[in-house]
Write a protein that holds these residues in place. Structure first.
Motif, mmCIF file in Angstrom:
data_model
loop_
_atom_site.group_PDB
_atom_site.id
_atom_site.type_symbol
_atom_site.label_atom_id
_atom_site.label_comp_id
_atom_site.label_asym_id
_atom_site.label_seq_id
_atom_site.Cartn_x
_atom_site.Cartn_y
_atom_site.Cartn_z
ATOM 1 N N SER A 86 0.682 -1.286 0.024
ATOM 2 C CA SER A 86 0.448 0.162 0.173
ATOM 3 C C SER A 86 0.597 1.034 -0.155
ATOM 4 O O SER A 86 0.410 2.143 -0.286
ATOM 5 N N THR A 87 2.145 0.790 0.247
ATOM 6 C CA THR A 87 3.065 2.414 0.238
ATOM 7 C C THR A 87 3.232 2.599 -0.632
ATOM 8 O O THR A 87 3.451 2.498 -1.517
ATOM 9 N N VAL A 88 3.208 4.188 -1.059
ATOM 10 C CA VAL A 88 3.348 4.988 -2.184
ATOM 11 C C VAL A 88 5.042 5.604 -2.171
ATOM 12 O O VAL A 88 4.263 6.277 -0.886
ATOM 13 N N LYS A 89 5.490 5.729 -2.877
ATOM 14 C CA LYS A 89 6.848 6.600 -2.844
ATOM 15 C C LYS A 89 6.555 8.230 -2.513
ATOM 16 O O LYS A 89 5.725 9.309 -3.033
ATOM 17 N N GLY A 90 6.903 8.211 -1.230
ATOM 18 C CA GLY A 90 6.670 9.588 -0.611
ATOM 19 C C GLY A 90 5.265 10.575 -0.531
ATOM 20 O O GLY A 90 5.178 11.319 -0.350
ATOM 21 N N ILE B 26 -1.427 18.916 1.220
ATOM 22 C CA ILE B 26 -1.309 17.672 0.877
ATOM 23 C C ILE B 26 -1.723 16.960 -0.174
ATOM 24 O O ILE B 26 -3.080 16.945 -0.699
ATOM 25 N N GLU B 27 -0.306 16.438 -1.436
ATOM 26 C CA GLU B 27 -1.128 15.628 -2.544
ATOM 27 C C GLU B 27 -1.114 14.546 -2.738
ATOM 28 O O GLU B 27 -2.176 13.843 -3.240
ATOM 29 N N LEU B 28 0.002 13.993 -1.875
ATOM 30 C CA LEU B 28 -0.022 12.508 -2.342
ATOM 31 C C LEU B 28 -0.231 11.436 -1.352
ATOM 32 O O LEU B 28 -0.049 11.757 0.025
#
Lengths: 491, 118
Positions: free
Chosen positions: B52-56, B66-68
């Motif tokens: 589930s981790t998205v880089k950054g 916060i966009e990401l």
């Protein structure tokens, strides 16, 4: 009401389960279970009718549109399996009244029916849901309650076999979870129809192949596909007879349905031939038919004998999947239905013997066939159906399976199917020999016929075996329709 | 080198998976088998969380600037799976207690020896 049909089928038993647990001892919990299973049977019948006439039902849980929300998606395949599950449950509960009173301590009866209803919820949930993670949750609901039900058996081995099943079953379910996670990581969706759309793009990736393998092995464990069947003989032998009847006729069938669904709906057509899945199914099916049938011949406990025979019958269904042709899948679905009928009838008849003498070992049941003619008749007819004699349901499934094998020019498999039938003649012959041709022991001379409450459900299934052997319109029609829905190519 | 260090969470998940699986298969003690089963299940939770981790990406809480975000869905799935795992462990341990009462032991080979001597 018709709009919520698909959801009610799961929600009604789910709500009834805790209600049954808090009801006072006596027959009230049983009455609850009887009402609920009968209602579900009627609803499942209506659902199948609606699906066949009006097409696929899509129910959005809580109004969240798929693929974000959980979707219950009912087509001919799962409507048919849901009908089998609820039908068997509705016949098992009347049988359970006397059988459970005999085999289960009185203070546990409300909990017994509660766990039974939970197991029923889980199995129906697996068939109804169109979301692959939701399927995992229902799988665990049905598995956890079935471990508890098996451990209620009279002998202490029931505890160890429930434990063994818990370990194997949890490993299987966790394998499934790993597979779902890997596939989710590549597609970003859990909805089966959405997966079917997105998987073709990524079906070349190793991650997807690995996920596929994990899902297959996980469900092969739950299905007790040879050689992953080791939990099954113990679990079926030591569980209370009612539970053996119910699990033998439904739990493995539902696992098989998930296999079909994953192989043919979720994964793109033809995926099965890019990696040698079909061959593996055929190999383990062949080995299962021969080896498990030979094991069955040497059993001294009739329940255990029938359990090994179940492993062999699962082998036949695996063959049908392995062909990956429309005819093969049709044969598998027909056998799925017919095997539920014959094993249900046979285990019920054996349960009637256990009700009278408390045991079903070969040397204890000698000569009982003459004292219990109706029970004996049920075993003979069920046995004939298991062998596949014309005029019984078993013949229809074997017939279609042989046709599917011939379509592939697989003469060896035709031979294996016929040898499997011959081996069934031997092991059922041993039971019938012990029951009828051996002189009765003196202690058995006073044994009377089983009570009508046990015989009536048994004979309903026996007549169903004969009826569906003569009139194949429902089974073959629905199975062909289901194979079509799954989108299996003709050959 | 990046293959090993860059994916260290996956390596940990695989290591735990194997440790748990091996424990379930090799140990004869019924409680140790359940411990192995738990380790096996926990490794799958780690796998899901890693996926589930998205880089950054930040934690999936909506705030200004916060966009990401990381993908919250696997977290929810794993909450469910944890509950299932707890239920399985509880049921398994309850069975072990009953087995201890019935056999007087929780060693698999001793249980087998008792059943075959009957």
């Amino acid at each position: 009401m018709p709009d919520h049909l698909s959801l009610l089928l799961v929600v009604i038993p789910l709500i009834a389960a805790p209600v049954a647990a808090i009801l006072p001892r006596g027959r009230l919990p049983w009455a609850t279970a009887l009402t609920v299973t009968s209602i579900c049977f009627i609803l499942a019948g209506m659902q199948l009718w609606a699906v066949v006439h009006d097409g696929v039902i899509s129910y959005e849980l809580g109004g969240w549109a798929p693929p974000w929300g959980i979707e219950y998606r009912i087509d001919a395949v799962n409507a048919f399996v849901a009908l089998i599950v609820s039908g068997i449950a509705a016949i098992t509960v009347p049988y359970a009244l006397l059988s459970a009173e005999k085999e289960i301590p009185e203070h546990q009866i409300p909990h017994f029916y509660s766990a039974f209803l939970l197991c029923f919820t889980g199995l129906l949930g697996i068939t109804q849901t169109g979301d692959i993670f939701n399927l995992f949750v229902f799988l665990e609901i049905s598995s956890l309650s079935s471990y508890a039900l098996i451990s209620l058996g009279q002998k202490r081995q029931a505890l160890t076999s429930a434990y063994q099943y818990l370990i194997m079953g949890t490993l299987g379910a966790t394998f499934f979870l790993i597979g779902v996670g890997l596939i989710y990581s590549q597609t970003g969706t859990l909805n089966m129809m959405d997966l079917a759309e997105r998987l073709p793009e990524v079906s070349g990736l190793n991650t997807v192949h690995t996920g596929f393998a994990f899902i297959m092995i996980g469900f092969a464990l739950k299905l007790a596909l040879f050689p992953l069947h080791l939990w099954l003989p113990n679990a079926y032998t030591y569980a209370p007879t009612v539970i053996t009847v119910f699990l033998a006729a439904t739990a493995t069938k539902v696992a098989l349905y998930v296999m079909l669904r994953v192989l043919f709906t979720v994964f793109p057509n033809g995926f099965i031939s890019t990696i040698p899945t079909g061959d593996l199914f055929i190999l383990s099916g062949m080995a299962g038919i021969i080896i498990a049938s030979v094991y069955a011949i040497y059993q001294v406990d009739v329940k255990r004998l029938l359990a090994y025979s179940s492993v062999a019958q699962i082998g036949y269904m695996a063959l049908g999947i392995g062909f990956a042709s429309a005819m093969g899948v049709t044969a598998t679905i027909i056998h799925l239905f017919n095997h539920a009928l014959m094993k249900g009838a046979l285990f019920m008849a054996v349960g009637a013997i256990i009700y009278r003498i408390g045991d079903c070992r070969m040397d204890n049941i000698q000569g009982l066939g003459r004292q219990m003619p109706w029970t004996f008749g049920a075993i003979v007819t069920g046995g004939l159906s298991l062998i596949g004699v014309p005029g019984t349901a078993g013949f229809i499934s074997k017939w279609y399976l042989v046709l599917a094998a011939l379509e592939q020019d697989a003469w060896i498999l035709v031979a294996v199917i016929l040898i499997g039938s011959l081996l069934a003649v031997i092991y059922m012959g041993r039971v019938i020999e012990a029951l009828y041709f051996k002189p009765a022991a003196e202690t058995n001379l006073a044994v009377k016929e089983a009570p009508i409450l046990l015989l009536a459900p048994t004979w309903v299934l026996v007549f169903a075996n004969i009826y569906f052997g003569l009139d194949t319109e429902l089974t073959v029609g629905v199975a062909e329709h289901a194979a079509q829905v799954l989108g299996v190519a003709a050959k | 080198m990046d293959f090993f260090i860059g994916h260290y969470n996956y390596w940990i998940a695989i290591f735990l998976m194997m440790v748990g699986f091996y424990t379930v298969i090799s140990r004869g003690n019924l409680v140790k088998k359940i411990i192995g089963l738990n380790i096996f299940q926990v490794s799958v939770f780690l796998l899901y969380i890693s996926v589930s981790t998205v880089k950054g990406g930040a934690a999936p809480i909506i705030t200004e600037g916060i966009e990401l975000y990381s993908n919250p869905l696997p977290h929810v799935l794993i909450l469910t799976a944890i509950v299932v795992g707890v239920a399985t462990t509880a049921l398994g341990l309850a069975l072990v207690v009953r087995i201890k009462e019935a056999y007087g032991t929780i060693e698999e080979d001793e249980i087998h020896a008792q059943d075959h001597s009957l």
